[in-house]
Design a protein around this motif. Sequence first.
Motif, PDB file in Angstrom:
ATOM      1  N   SER A   7      -7.414   5.748   3.709  1.00 31.26           N
ATOM      2  CA  SER A   7      -6.383   5.916   4.727  1.00 31.26           C
ATOM      3  C   SER A   7      -5.034   5.500   4.133  1.00 31.26           C
ATOM      4  N   HIS A   8      -3.975   5.868   4.825  1.00 29.60           N
ATOM      5  CA  HIS A   8      -2.643   5.544   4.338  1.00 29.60           C
ATOM      6  C   HIS A   8      -2.453   4.054   4.151  1.00 29.60           C
ATOM      7  N   VAL A   9      -2.888   3.326   5.155  1.00 29.86           N
ATOM      8  CA  VAL A   9      -2.722   1.874   5.069  1.00 29.86           C
ATOM      9  C   VAL A   9      -3.485   1.321   3.871  1.00 29.86           C
ATOM     10  N   ALA A  10      -4.684   1.854   3.678  1.00 27.62           N
ATOM     11  CA  ALA A  10      -5.485   1.366   2.547  1.00 27.62           C
ATOM     12  C   ALA A  10      -4.768   1.602   1.227  1.00 27.62           C
ATOM     13  N   ILE A  11      -4.166   2.775   1.101  1.00 29.73           N
ATOM     14  CA  ILE A  11      -3.446   3.077  -0.149  1.00 29.73           C
ATOM     15  C   ILE A  11      -2.293   2.103  -0.347  1.00 29.73           C
ATOM     16  N   GLU A  12      -1.572   1.874   0.743  1.00 26.89           N
ATOM     17  CA  GLU A  12      -0.440   0.938   0.634  1.00 26.89           C
ATOM     18  C   GLU A  12      -0.899  -0.456   0.233  1.00 26.89           C
ATOM     19  N   ILE A  13      -2.033  -0.870   0.794  1.00 32.64           N
ATOM     20  CA  ILE A  13      -2.548  -2.198   0.438  1.00 32.64           C
ATOM     21  C   ILE A  13      -2.884  -2.243  -1.047  1.00 32.64           C
ATOM     22  N   LEU A  14      -3.524  -1.196  -1.512  1.00 36.85           N
ATOM     23  CA  LEU A  14      -3.889  -1.174  -2.931  1.00 36.85           C
ATOM     24  C   LEU A  14      -2.637  -1.205  -3.811  1.00 36.85           C
ATOM     25  N   ILE A  15      -1.618  -0.465  -3.378  1.00 40.36           N
ATOM     26  CA  ILE A  15      -0.366  -0.474  -4.166  1.00 40.36           C
ATOM     27  C   ILE A  15       0.200  -1.884  -4.245  1.00 40.36           C
ATOM     28  N   THR A  16       0.230  -2.547  -3.123  1.00 40.49           N
ATOM     29  CA  THR A  16       0.756  -3.912  -3.105  1.00 40.49           C
ATOM     30  C   THR A  16      -0.044  -4.830  -4.016  1.00 40.49           C
ATOM     31  N   LEU A  17      -1.357  -4.746  -3.875  1.00 35.43           N
ATOM     32  CA  LEU A  17      -2.189  -5.659  -4.656  1.00 35.43           C
ATOM     33  C   LEU A  17      -2.231  -5.293  -6.131  1.00 35.43           C
ATOM     34  N   ALA A  18      -1.864  -4.045  -6.429  1.00 33.16           N
ATOM     35  CA  ALA A  18      -1.871  -3.653  -7.851  1.00 33.16           C
ATOM     36  C   ALA A  18      -0.866  -4.487  -8.629  1.00 33.16           C
ATOM     37  N   ARG A  19       0.111  -4.984  -7.890  1.00 28.13           N
ATOM     38  CA  ARG A  19       1.137  -5.791  -8.579  1.00 28.13           C
ATOM     39  C   ARG A  19       0.717  -7.239  -8.720  1.00 28.13           C
ATOM     40  N   GLY A  20      -0.352  -7.627  -8.012  1.00 24.73           N
ATOM     41  CA  GLY A  20      -0.821  -9.007  -8.139  1.00 24.73           C
ATOM     42  C   GLY A  20      -1.444  -9.474  -6.824  1.00 24.73           C
ATOM     43  N   PRO A  21      -2.268 -10.503  -6.864  1.00 25.22           N
ATOM     44  CA  PRO A  21      -2.954 -10.985  -5.654  1.00 25.22           C
ATOM     45  C   PRO A  21      -1.942 -11.471  -4.609  1.00 25.22           C
ATOM     46  N   GLN A  22      -2.274 -11.307  -3.345  1.00 22.96           N
ATOM     47  CA  GLN A  22      -1.374 -11.675  -2.266  1.00 22.96           C
ATOM     48  C   GLN A  22      -2.151 -12.162  -1.052  1.00 22.96           C
ATOM     49  N   HIS A  23      -1.460 -12.980  -0.217  1.00 23.79           N
ATOM     50  CA  HIS A  23      -2.004 -13.314   1.114  1.00 23.79           C
ATOM     51  C   HIS A  23      -1.901 -12.125   2.043  1.00 23.79           C
ATOM     52  N   GLY A  24      -2.688 -12.171   3.086  1.00 29.34           N
ATOM     53  CA  GLY A  24      -2.686 -11.078   4.044  1.00 29.34           C
ATOM     54  C   GLY A  24      -1.306 -10.826   4.640  1.00 29.34           C
ATOM     55  N   TYR A  25      -0.653 -11.898   5.041  1.00 30.91           N
ATOM     56  CA  TYR A  25       0.644 -11.705   5.692  1.00 30.91           C
ATOM     57  C   TYR A  25       1.682 -11.187   4.707  1.00 30.91           C
ATOM     58  N   ALA A  26       1.576 -11.655   3.512  1.00 32.30           N
ATOM     59  CA  ALA A  26       2.518 -11.204   2.490  1.00 32.30           C
ATOM     60  C   ALA A  26       2.338  -9.718   2.212  1.00 32.30           C
ATOM     61  N   ILE A  27       1.081  -9.261   2.231  1.00 32.67           N
ATOM     62  CA  ILE A  27       0.826  -7.830   2.052  1.00 32.67           C
ATOM     63  C   ILE A  27       1.540  -7.046   3.154  1.00 32.67           C
ATOM     64  N   LYS A  28       1.411  -7.577   4.354  1.00 28.82           N
ATOM     65  CA  LYS A  28       2.044  -6.893   5.493  1.00 28.82           C
ATOM     66  C   LYS A  28       3.552  -6.781   5.282  1.00 28.82           C
ATOM     67  N   LEU A  29       4.188  -7.880   4.914  1.00 33.42           N
ATOM     68  CA  LEU A  29       5.632  -7.865   4.723  1.00 33.42           C
ATOM     69  C   LEU A  29       6.026  -6.891   3.628  1.00 33.42           C
ATOM     70  N   ASP A  30       5.236  -6.897   2.567  1.00 31.66           N
ATOM     71  CA  ASP A  30       5.534  -6.034   1.430  1.00 31.66           C
ATOM     72  C   ASP A  30       5.500  -4.563   1.832  1.00 31.66           C
ATOM     73  N   ILE A  31       4.467  -4.213   2.551  1.00 36.33           N
ATOM     74  CA  ILE A  31       4.334  -2.817   2.977  1.00 36.33           C
ATOM     75  C   ILE A  31       5.490  -2.432   3.892  1.00 36.33           C
ATOM     76  N   GLU A  32       5.809  -3.336   4.819  1.00 37.12           N
ATOM     77  CA  GLU A  32       6.887  -3.020   5.754  1.00 37.12           C
ATOM     78  C   GLU A  32       8.205  -2.812   5.017  1.00 37.12           C
ATOM     79  N   GLU A  33       8.410  -3.663   4.014  1.00 34.76           N
ATOM     80  CA  GLU A  33       9.652  -3.523   3.261  1.00 34.76           C
ATOM     81  C   GLU A  33       9.680  -2.213   2.513  1.00 34.76           C
TER      82      GLU A  33
END
Lengths: 109, 881
Positions: A7-33
């Motif tokens: 899903s779109h959200v899943a792809i975005e999460i993977l993109i975020t984490l590809a740059r390095g491990p993150q907390h859940g909330y931080a992932i959210k902020l990153d995607i929103e940004e």
Amino acid sequence: MPDTELSHVAIEILITLARGPQHGYAIKLDIEERLGDDFVLGSGTLYQAIQRLERRGLIAEAAGAGPDDRRRGRVYRIERAGRRALERELARMKRVIADARVLAPGRSR
Amino acid sequence: MGARLYRLLLLLYPPGFRRRFGQELLEGFERDLSRPRFAGMGGALRFWALTLADLARTVPVEWLSTLRITGAPAARRDGLSFWGDLRYAARSLRKAPTFTTVSLLTLTLGLGATTAIFTVVHSVLLRPLALPESERLVRVYERQRNNADARMVAYGNYADLRASGAFESLAIWAFGSQVLTGVDRAAQLRTREVSANFASTLGVRPLLGRWIVPEEESLGEHVVVLSHELWRSTFGGDSALVGRAVTLDGEPYTVVGVMPPEFDYPSAADGWVPLAPVTNPQGLRRWHRHNMVGRMAPGLTPEELNRRIAPFAERLAQTWPETNADDYFEAVGLTDSVVRQVRPALRILFGAVLVLLLIATVNLTSLVYARAGTREREIAVRTALGASASRVRRLVVAESLLLAALGGALGLWVASAGTRALVAMSAGAIPRADEIGLSLPVVAFTLVVSGLTGLLLAGITMWRFGSRDRAEGVAQVLHGGRSSSGLRAVRNRRVLVTAELALALVLTVGAGLLVRSFEALVSVEPGVDAERLLALDLRLPGGSRYATPADVARFLEGMLPDVEAVPGVTRAAAMLTEPVDNSGWFNTLTIRNRPVVPEPERPWIGYNVVSSGYFETVGLRLLEGRTFRPDEPLGGHMVGVLNRAAAELHWPGESPVGALILGNLEGDSSWVEVIGVVENVRQSLTEPAHPEVYVPLAQDRVLSFVVLARTPGPPAGVARPVEAVIRRADAEIPVADVGPFAGRIGDLVARPRFSATLMGSFAGLALVLACVGVYGLLALSVSERRKQIGIRMALGAGRTRVLTNVLREAATMCAIAIAIGLAGALAATRLLGSLLFGVTPTDPAALAAAVASLALVSAGAAFLPARSATAVDPASVLREE
């Protein structure tokens, strides 16, 4: 490995984490940004997608601290299978765009 | 605070998801709320909107993925989902029609019967009356310590109790009966004389017009409030009727109001008129003719209320020792008083139906167990081809749930039809019958019970599979054709079937006892030949024609010979109270020239007002003296006839003829001379005859009579001619309830008949189910042991030997079941208690009949399997090897 779509959200999460491990909330902020434009990601949607990705073995909980480690909370990291899935996905998207350019020249981004 | 609300909303998620991510979701919520983009009122609102949308999107999705019951990744193209499982289950059920039909039938019967009984129990016993705050409503009785039957109230005591303020509101009513004329057909109305606060106490208001006001009560005005049913059926629902007058007992009564539909308290009332207060000082505390209904202050229970008013009763006893010395008041919840009599029977029936459901479930378990066995091969193949254990389990569970759901739905449908049939069959045995119907609690009950059944079945199936090492089981099944645990399965099922048989025996014993009770009740010698009597009610209108008892006597004694002249009638009589009717009048018995007994301790004597032909019509033998003539009493000389019970009790060893009774001890001329003694007639089916005195028609003021006509042939044939005679005598007399007298006795036994019939049906169903269970087990056992049987036959065992073996298997099960069942029955039937009449809980005849039925059922069930055992061909069996 069954060829299922992400899903779109899943792809975005993977993109975020590809740059390095993150907390859940931080992932959210990153995607929103990244998506910008006043986009808000619902927490429920986020964690639902995280659960799915976990179950498929594309991401996993990381033992140890991430950058925002003053808060207790789970840190997620991307797995090798996740990287491969992300690459496949990005490759597919490039192909789609390339095909689109062929079909409708001059209307590319 | 917002966070608390969000935490509550998180409860919407499935538990697994909540446990895993709940903390993080909450933290995310709080952190988001403090972000600048969501500052201020507008921002907070927007944030909540987004959060709620997020919840709406993700909660259902999460639940759906939970229901996939899988630990494997919920990949979209898995092929099997919850609905897919159901489709598969439906298909596999279709492929096994026998199993499906039998199981569905069993489930439907069991669940349907249970739901039907529960509907009755819920509507009658559990649901409060359809009156506002009905838990605060009570019936208040005036009881007497020396007379257990006394319940009715004297007006003076009511007035004092009401003034005491112990009740928020206390009303009084009395039964009445008035004749409505001036309409197409004169009708006998069930009117109730009530106080003005009757409606407000119960919390009801008229649909049209108004209720009676206090001035009308104290002045005894001729106004009436009609019931909805009467207004609709007799007056065509004419709304202009309010304000007009109708004629009751020859007098005009102004209709002031009409009550809403379904309100007819007490006892199917047709209308309510003001109760004229009793002013006669003698009668104020002696005439116990009334009933009280009251509303308690909030928060009280009837027991507490009784404690509070006990001292008040004592004060009354001290103030009025002659009349109130032994009196006390007893309040009983209104619902309670209405359903009290039927409660034991309904409880027993509910218990019985639960036993039936248990038997059905055991049967079903047995069936499912067997089916799981026959599907072993299929499951093994699937497993070998790669199906995961969880998926296999899922398929089987889906089947059980589908079966239970279908059974529940069908059962509900059967129950709604069955409930209607039940009510029709009960023929008035059940109070509140018009309130019985399906309702939300009943549907919920069915859902819960069928859900539990489904889970039970699923559990059994999973247990059946999980108990073996899978790989070994698979190999064995694929190669061996039969699993080695087949015989173990037979053993397990044998336990189940034996349990079934034992339970069926308990039900059958219970049914047998109730049937025997019913038979004993109807075979009670009522002291009158009920089959050859025609009975009818008639009510003389008040007014000038029947102003005095002498007028009434003259009319009736003149009309009765015309009735006797009808071909087919030999004797006819009119009476206040018919035989076997336990609701007659009572009087205190005083005897002249005997030591004075204080009033509260005086004995009671039944009091019946009868025409001169009563004794011959009913068939009471004259034992001493004479009965009265049509023209008696003459010249104010009052006479009476005693029954044998009265003579033996109060004049033991001597003749009462000539004694003077029933008078006022202060020497006034109200004494009645005893002129004869007749044989007893029963006043109730369940109790022996009590003392009674009969007085002539002219001696007391009565307007409502029962007329009995003795007919050598069937009474129904003379009904119309007799009615015609009465109408010719006075066309304005309504005649009601014409029919054989035996029918009235039948009404008295309606409840025992209902209980016996129902319990008998349950027992019958239980035996059928048990029979099916035994058959199934024996069939399985025979098929498991075909090889053994074949070998034995090849080695020389005759067919008879094989037959006896099978029969012996059945007989052993039956014997064990009988042993256990009898023990259970002896314990359980003690609960039948008050429902039994004339039989003990250990009645040998009932026990013997039950045991015999069980033996018969087992033998019958064994027949087919036994025959197929003898049909085994040794040669072909050996060849199979």
